[in-house]
Design a protein around this motif. Structure first.
Motif, PDB file in Angstrom:
ATOM      1  N   SER A  78       9.191  15.869  -3.519  1.00 55.06           N
ATOM      2  CA  SER A  78       8.615  13.851  -3.756  1.00 55.06           C
ATOM      3  C   SER A  78       8.939  12.588  -2.688  1.00 55.06           C
ATOM      4  O   SER A  78       7.851  12.263  -2.242  1.00 55.06           O
ATOM      5  CB  SER A  78       7.804  13.935  -5.401  1.00 55.06           C
ATOM      6  OG  SER A  78       9.062  13.808  -5.394  1.00 55.06           O
ATOM      7  N   MET A  79       9.808  12.972  -2.592  1.00 53.27           N
ATOM      8  CA  MET A  79      10.324  11.996  -1.389  1.00 53.27           C
ATOM      9  C   MET A  79       9.744  12.727  -0.080  1.00 53.27           C
ATOM     10  O   MET A  79       9.518  11.920   0.640  1.00 53.27           O
ATOM     11  CB  MET A  79      11.609  11.728  -1.745  1.00 53.27           C
ATOM     12  CG  MET A  79      12.316  11.569  -3.025  1.00 53.27           C
ATOM     13  SD  MET A  79      13.888  10.909  -2.514  1.00 53.27           S
ATOM     14  CE  MET A  79      14.701  12.593  -2.624  1.00 53.27           C
ATOM     15  N   ASN A  80       9.940  13.426   0.456  1.00 58.48           N
ATOM     16  CA  ASN A  80       9.727  14.056   1.400  1.00 58.48           C
ATOM     17  C   ASN A  80       8.043  13.533   1.563  1.00 58.48           C
ATOM     18  O   ASN A  80       7.275  13.217   2.873  1.00 58.48           O
ATOM     19  CB  ASN A  80      10.333  15.456   2.697  1.00 58.48           C
ATOM     20  CG  ASN A  80      11.491  15.285   2.570  1.00 58.48           C
ATOM     21  OD1 ASN A  80      11.872  14.567   3.419  1.00 58.48           O
ATOM     22  ND2 ASN A  80      12.502  15.501   2.025  1.00 58.48           N
ATOM     23  N   ILE A  81       6.963  14.095   0.929  1.00 59.26           N
ATOM     24  CA  ILE A  81       5.552  13.557   1.202  1.00 59.26           C
ATOM     25  C   ILE A  81       5.711  12.268   0.745  1.00 59.26           C
ATOM     26  O   ILE A  81       5.006  12.169   1.709  1.00 59.26           O
ATOM     27  CB  ILE A  81       4.982  14.306  -0.433  1.00 59.26           C
ATOM     28  CG1 ILE A  81       5.133  15.552  -0.308  1.00 59.26           C
ATOM     29  CG2 ILE A  81       3.525  14.054  -0.484  1.00 59.26           C
ATOM     30  CD1 ILE A  81       5.178  16.551  -1.623  1.00 59.26           C
ATOM     31  N   ALA A  82       6.551  11.401   0.638  1.00 62.85           N
ATOM     32  CA  ALA A  82       5.711  10.105   0.735  1.00 62.85           C
ATOM     33  C   ALA A  82       6.472   9.272   2.022  1.00 62.85           C
ATOM     34  O   ALA A  82       5.432   8.885   2.338  1.00 62.85           O
ATOM     35  CB  ALA A  82       6.370   9.150  -0.500  1.00 62.85           C
ATOM     36  N   GLU A  83       7.756   9.737   1.978  1.00 56.81           N
ATOM     37  CA  GLU A  83       8.188   9.482   3.583  1.00 56.81           C
ATOM     38  C   GLU A  83       7.425  10.393   4.687  1.00 56.81           C
ATOM     39  O   GLU A  83       6.972   8.644   5.468  1.00 56.81           O
ATOM     40  CB  GLU A  83       9.476  10.130   4.083  1.00 56.81           C
ATOM     41  CG  GLU A  83       9.807   9.141   5.301  1.00 56.81           C
ATOM     42  CD  GLU A  83      11.728  10.432   5.762  1.00 56.81           C
ATOM     43  OE1 GLU A  83      11.935   9.226   6.486  1.00 56.81           O
ATOM     44  OE2 GLU A  83      12.407  10.640   4.709  1.00 56.81           O
TER      45      GLU A  83
ATOM     46  N   ASP B  19       0.883  -1.049  -0.129  1.00 54.67           N
ATOM     47  CA  ASP B  19       0.052  -0.079   0.162  1.00 54.67           C
ATOM     48  C   ASP B  19       0.623   1.489  -0.046  1.00 54.67           C
ATOM     49  O   ASP B  19       1.573   1.850   0.992  1.00 54.67           O
ATOM     50  CB  ASP B  19      -0.930   0.092   1.463  1.00 54.67           C
ATOM     51  CG  ASP B  19      -1.729   1.789   1.478  1.00 54.67           C
ATOM     52  OD1 ASP B  19      -1.798   1.759   2.173  1.00 54.67           O
ATOM     53  OD2 ASP B  19      -2.188   1.528   0.100  1.00 54.67           O
ATOM     54  N   PHE B  20       0.972   1.632  -0.908  1.00 54.97           N
ATOM     55  CA  PHE B  20       1.394   3.227  -1.579  1.00 54.97           C
ATOM     56  C   PHE B  20       0.725   3.876  -1.254  1.00 54.97           C
ATOM     57  O   PHE B  20       0.243   4.717  -2.762  1.00 54.97           O
ATOM     58  CB  PHE B  20       2.474   2.650  -2.800  1.00 54.97           C
ATOM     59  CG  PHE B  20       4.060   1.192  -2.655  1.00 54.97           C
ATOM     60  CD1 PHE B  20       5.018   2.385  -1.028  1.00 54.97           C
ATOM     61  CD2 PHE B  20       3.639   1.374  -3.299  1.00 54.97           C
ATOM     62  CE1 PHE B  20       6.276   0.865  -0.902  1.00 54.97           C
ATOM     63  CE2 PHE B  20       5.164   0.286  -2.873  1.00 54.97           C
ATOM     64  CZ  PHE B  20       5.902   0.276  -2.808  1.00 54.97           C
ATOM     65  N   ALA B  21      -0.177   4.411  -0.010  1.00 53.90           N
ATOM     66  CA  ALA B  21      -1.177   5.654  -0.255  1.00 53.90           C
ATOM     67  C   ALA B  21      -0.404   6.544  -0.772  1.00 53.90           C
ATOM     68  O   ALA B  21      -1.503   7.878  -1.107  1.00 53.90           O
ATOM     69  CB  ALA B  21      -1.371   6.011   1.296  1.00 53.90           C
ATOM     70  N   PHE B  22       0.775   7.242  -0.530  1.00 55.28           N
ATOM     71  CA  PHE B  22       1.825   8.699  -1.338  1.00 55.28           C
ATOM     72  C   PHE B  22       1.381   9.160  -2.708  1.00 55.28           C
ATOM     73  O   PHE B  22       0.501   9.738  -3.084  1.00 55.28           O
ATOM     74  CB  PHE B  22       2.630   9.528  -0.570  1.00 55.28           C
ATOM     75  CG  PHE B  22       3.605   7.180  -1.498  1.00 55.28           C
ATOM     76  CD1 PHE B  22       4.371   8.508  -2.876  1.00 55.28           C
ATOM     77  CD2 PHE B  22       3.776   6.675  -0.760  1.00 55.28           C
ATOM     78  CE1 PHE B  22       5.204   7.138  -2.973  1.00 55.28           C
ATOM     79  CE2 PHE B  22       5.344   5.693  -1.081  1.00 55.28           C
ATOM     80  CZ  PHE B  22       5.206   6.128  -2.872  1.00 55.28           C
ATOM     81  N   LYS B  23       0.832   7.199  -3.296  1.00 55.03           N
ATOM     82  CA  LYS B  23       1.280   7.462  -4.868  1.00 55.03           C
ATOM     83  C   LYS B  23      -0.581   7.737  -5.310  1.00 55.03           C
ATOM     84  O   LYS B  23      -1.127   8.837  -6.230  1.00 55.03           O
ATOM     85  CB  LYS B  23       1.129   6.507  -5.764  1.00 55.03           C
ATOM     86  CG  LYS B  23       1.904   5.315  -5.668  1.00 55.03           C
ATOM     87  CD  LYS B  23       2.195   4.457  -6.303  1.00 55.03           C
ATOM     88  CE  LYS B  23       3.234   4.789  -6.686  1.00 55.03           C
ATOM     89  NZ  LYS B  23       3.855   2.851  -7.122  1.00 55.03           N
TER      90      LYS B  23
END
Length: 122
Positions: A51-56, A4-8
């Protein structure tokens, strides 16, 4: 395997990916002497960090942590625009490319602020 990669699902993450892609394409075509690799590397690092910090942050356990990572993402966005401003001032990127990058950054900053406010209210 179900991951589940909800950030997507976050529109701001999608925009940040597009922002990074455009910024990297600019860095690959900078009209600069070859002795400025550190600045170019920092520019690429900053633009991808958004984008990496949003995902993390989305992957963290608490709303408070997610918000903190969104603030970090916003800081990386500001860092990218600061470097782009220097590149523009030195005529390494065109007015058109600088304006496109800056306008996209403003939109992402607005989306980030909106997401932070929504998380705080939930």
């Amino acid at each position: 395997m179900n991951t589940d990669f909800a950030f997507k699902d976050l529109k701001v993450w999608e925009r940040a990916i597009e922002f990074a892609d455009f910024a990297i394409s600019l860095s690959e075509n900078l009209d600069t002497p070859q002795n400025h690799f550190r600045l170019v590397e920092q520019f690429e690092s900053a633009c991808t960090s958004v984008s990496m910090n949003i995902a993390e942050g989305k992957g963290r356990r608490s709303k408070k942590e997610f918000i903190q990572y969104l603030y970090i993402a916003r800081g990386s966005l500001y860092e990218t625009i600061t470097l782009a401003t220097i590149f523009h001032k030195r005529n390494w990127i065109t007015n058109e490319d600088f304006e496109k990058l800056e306008n996209e950054a403003l939109e992402i900053a607005s989306m980030t602020k909106g997401l932070i406010n929504a998380i705080k209210k939930s």
